[in-house]
Scaffold this motif. Structure first.
Motif, PDB file in Angstrom:
ATOM      1  N   SER A 218       2.511   0.026   6.267  1.00 45.91           N
ATOM      2  CA  SER A 218       3.570   0.378   7.217  1.00 45.91           C
ATOM      3  C   SER A 218       4.557  -0.761   7.474  1.00 45.91           C
ATOM      4  O   SER A 218       5.739  -0.509   7.695  1.00 45.91           O
ATOM      5  CB  SER A 218       2.967   0.906   8.514  1.00 45.91           C
TER       6      SER A 218
ATOM      7  N   HIS B 286      -1.064  -1.412  -4.030  1.00 49.76           N
ATOM      8  CA  HIS B 286      -2.377  -1.075  -3.469  1.00 49.76           C
ATOM      9  C   HIS B 286      -2.450   0.449  -3.337  1.00 49.76           C
ATOM     10  O   HIS B 286      -1.602   1.070  -2.706  1.00 49.76           O
ATOM     11  CB  HIS B 286      -2.526  -1.758  -2.105  1.00 49.76           C
TER      12      HIS B 286
ATOM     13  N   ILE C 287      -1.593  -5.493   8.593  1.00 54.35           N
ATOM     14  CA  ILE C 287      -0.986  -6.751   8.142  1.00 54.35           C
ATOM     15  C   ILE C 287       0.533  -6.689   8.334  1.00 54.35           C
ATOM     16  O   ILE C 287       1.191  -5.748   7.869  1.00 54.35           O
ATOM     17  CB  ILE C 287      -1.338  -7.037   6.652  1.00 54.35           C
TER      18      ILE C 287
ATOM     19  N   MET D  57     -12.233   4.489  -1.282  1.00 57.65           N
ATOM     20  CA  MET D  57     -12.949   4.796  -0.039  1.00 57.65           C
ATOM     21  C   MET D  57     -13.622   6.145  -0.251  1.00 57.65           C
ATOM     22  O   MET D  57     -13.229   7.167   0.327  1.00 57.65           O
ATOM     23  CB  MET D  57     -11.960   4.814   1.134  1.00 57.65           C
TER      24      MET D  57
ATOM     25  N   HIS E 106      -8.207   1.017  -4.275  1.00 63.41           N
ATOM     26  CA  HIS E 106      -9.211   0.856  -3.211  1.00 63.41           C
ATOM     27  C   HIS E 106      -9.924   2.187  -3.034  1.00 63.41           C
ATOM     28  O   HIS E 106      -9.353   3.144  -2.505  1.00 63.41           O
ATOM     29  CB  HIS E 106      -8.453   0.422  -1.945  1.00 63.41           C
TER      30      HIS E 106
ATOM     31  N   SER F 210       0.835  -1.208   0.000  1.00 69.10           N
ATOM     32  CA  SER F 210       0.000   0.000   0.000  1.00 69.10           C
ATOM     33  C   SER F 210       0.868   1.255   0.000  1.00 69.10           C
ATOM     34  O   SER F 210       1.597   1.524   0.963  1.00 69.10           O
ATOM     35  CB  SER F 210      -0.908   0.002   1.224  1.00 69.10           C
TER      36      SER F 210
HETATM   37  C1  DX5 Z   1      -6.438   2.066   5.327  1.00 71.73           C
HETATM   38  C2  DX5 Z   1      -5.989   1.601   3.982  1.00 71.73           C
HETATM   39  C3  DX5 Z   1      -4.870   0.632   4.001  1.00 71.73           C
HETATM   40  C4  DX5 Z   1      -3.603   1.121   4.644  1.00 71.73           C
HETATM   41  C5  DX5 Z   1      -3.039  -0.025   5.418  1.00 71.73           C
HETATM   42  O1  DX5 Z   1      -7.636   2.755   5.180  1.00 71.73           O
HETATM   43  O2  DX5 Z   1      -7.059   1.032   3.269  1.00 71.73           O
HETATM   44  O3  DX5 Z   1      -4.590   0.148   2.690  1.00 71.73           O
HETATM   45  O4  DX5 Z   1      -2.631   1.565   3.749  1.00 71.73           O
HETATM   46  O5  DX5 Z   1      -1.978   0.425   6.163  1.00 71.73           O
HETATM   47  P1  DX5 Z   1      -1.224  -0.494   7.214  1.00 71.73           P
HETATM   48  O6  DX5 Z   1      -0.663  -1.642   6.469  1.00 71.73           O
HETATM   49  O7  DX5 Z   1      -0.174   0.426   7.746  1.00 71.73           O
HETATM   50  O8  DX5 Z   1      -2.242  -0.892   8.246  1.00 71.73           O
END
Ligand code: DX5
Ligand code: ZN
Length: 225
Positions: free
Chosen positions: A203, A38, A183, A73, A71, A13
């Motif tokens: 992260s 992502h 994750i 949102m 993704h 991501s």
């Molecule tokens: C949160 C996002 C995730 C985010 C995950 O709203 O959809 O894709 O980047 O981040 P980590 O891996 O840091 O939880």
């Protein structure tokens, strides 16, 4: 690479990337062997954060060849499907909790030959997915509240993954089942054992100087025998 070595896809991501050097970060990601990128799109309405839109995706599309797992949102996602497809999305995922017409958005996505995804928030009952599953190429189970990276994994996502895995085994074994949020090596392995095929993570990967050894470990995760 043999099947046994790459059972799981990693979708890193870019929310955790250095946005001041996004082009270079995309190249670093591709060189690290991440299967997909992502890309989190947030509108400040569906979630309390704002990120990037089609113009940035179009720009970074030139920096990497890997599939873009976008993704959305955002509220009323159907308004922007064509823009994200033109920008170069390979998968486009919408939320049933969003206002508007998520089913219509998925139809538009599929009609354009792009992978259609549906994602549920942690507080959403998994049965909400029922009317979307046979239209989906990807199901994204949120394992944190969407909006920000760096949160802790919410374990109730595991039963949702098992529910979708069971449906997929019976109806569409090719369905990609992705998990997103908190994750890392241990939660990722658990999700794969529950039936996930894609691990979306920010992260836990971008903080590493070299992501490739970690990505290789995750790609080797397999389901329960
Ligand atoms: C949160 C996002 C995730 C985010 C995950 O709203 O959809 O894709 O980047 O981040 P980590 O891996 O840091 O939880
Ligand atoms: Zn995401």
């Amino acid at each position: 690479m043999s099947y046994a070595m790459a059972m799981t896809k990693v979708s890193a991501s870019i929310l955790s990337a250095d946005f001041s050097r996004l082009g270079e970060e995309m190249k670093r990601l591709e060189a690290s062997g991440s299967d997909w990128a992502h890309v989190d799109v947030m509108d400040g309405m569906f979630v309390p954060n704002i990120t990037i839109g089609p113009s940035v995706i179009k720009a970074i599309r030139k920096c990497a060849r890997m599939p873009f797992d976008v993704h959305l949102m955002i509220q009323r996602p159907e308004r922007y499907i064509n823009d994200f497809i033109k920008a170069g999305a390979d998968y486009l995922t919408v939320h049933p909790e969003a206002d508007g017409d998520p089913l219509g958005a998925m139809r538009k996505i599929a009609d354009a030959g792009v992978g259609a995804g549906i994602s549920i928030n942690p507080e959403t009952e998994v049965e909400v997915l029922d009317k979307y599953l046979d239209k989906a190429d990807l199901v994204l189970v949120m394992t944190v509240h969407p909006g920000f990276g760096g949160q802790s994994f919410i374990p109730s996502g595991l039963d949702k993954v098992r529910y979708v895995r069971k449906w997929a085994d019976e109806h569409n074994p090719k369905l990609e089942i992705s998990v997103d949020g908190g994750i890392n090596r241990s939660t990722g392995a658990e999700c794969v054992r529950a039936g996930a095929t894609v691990l979306a993570a920010g992260s836990a990967l971008f903080g590493l100087e070299d992501m490739s050894p970690e990505i290789k470990i995750w790609q080797g995760f397999g389901p329960d025998p």
